[in-house]
Design an enzyme around this catalytic site. Sequence first.
Site, PDB file in Angstrom:
ATOM      1  N   GLY A   1       1.043  -1.160  -0.137  1.00 62.87           N
ATOM      2  CA  GLY A   1       0.245   0.094   0.553  1.00 62.87           C
ATOM      3  C   GLY A   1       0.880   1.704  -0.095  1.00 62.87           C
ATOM      4  O   GLY A   1       1.043   2.254  -1.475  1.00 62.87           O
ATOM      5  N   ASP A   2       1.854   0.949   0.910  1.00 66.81           N
ATOM      6  CA  ASP A   2       2.786   2.421   0.582  1.00 66.81           C
ATOM      7  C   ASP A   2       3.672   2.461  -0.431  1.00 66.81           C
ATOM      8  O   ASP A   2       4.001   3.523  -0.840  1.00 66.81           O
ATOM      9  CB  ASP A   2       4.117   2.567   1.531  1.00 66.81           C
ATOM     10  CG  ASP A   2       3.407   1.656   3.213  1.00 66.81           C
ATOM     11  OD1 ASP A   2       2.240   2.094   3.720  1.00 66.81           O
ATOM     12  OD2 ASP A   2       4.092   0.686   3.768  1.00 66.81           O
TER      13      ASP A   2
END
Length: 302
Positions: A250-251
């Site tokens: 996600g990052d």
Amino acid sequence: MIYTVTFNPSLDYILRLDDLTRGEINRATYENILPGGKGLNVSMVLKNLGHESRALGFVAGFTGEAVEKQFKSFGCEADFVHLDEGFSRINVKIKAKEETEINGQGPLIPKAAQNALFQKLETLKDGDTLVLAGSIPNTLPDDIYERIMERLAHRGIRIVVDATKGLLRKVLKYGPWLIKPNNHELGEMFDTELKTEKDILAHAKKLQEMGAKNVLISMAGDGALFLTETGESFRSPAPEGTLVNSVGAGDSMVAGFLAGFAESGGSWERAFFMGVATGSASAFSENLATRPEVEALLKTIG
């Protein structure tokens, strides 16, 4: 300039085992130690993609020294607040038939250290981007995201927020430039289960009505959706590949989005597909996404 904030950086001790048996001695088949924390991940992936950023946050003790040293060894820039007591946490990531994580607590962050971070944030200027990512440790006020956004309001700073439901709802009134919930988190924010793409889009629009400008929704194996402040929407299937490591995916999507936005001169479409490809590239690798991996996946989706 892109800035990232990680309130509780860590040393991530990553282990791979054929199987994990509770109550017995287990032996790893693979191990690695990496600097961890959502903001740090964003900065490291940005560097892999050829973009500079400056990581802010708090570090303490011998583990904090190790976090900073290793983070900088990847060519990343850090401007951490160094705490006088305690030590930065160690997180254990166990990858067997299932993924298991044991996360440390982290050091006490006194008021003076919080003020030192605010002083660093005061240097941000019009056109800069600030990424606020991750949970708030219990040693900080639970409204620190709101305090930061209130301080920086009306200064032309793009603020990206990647946080869980409660934190995210509280900051919407400050008009974050980009938020990135996944489809499950989106449903949790409205206490409902989102079963269709139509449901997901409808609730993403509700977040815009509550203040968010751009909403990026990750949906794991179902791909991603993106709603822009100009009324456009984009959809992408998930690239084909084998899930190896979900930590940091996600990052990586956030980093890829920012890189694509910068490289294209502000194209929402390029930013979106770059984000999807970068998130997937990290998920398909033992380590965080690299430029060649991202470019290869981009050819398959957009």
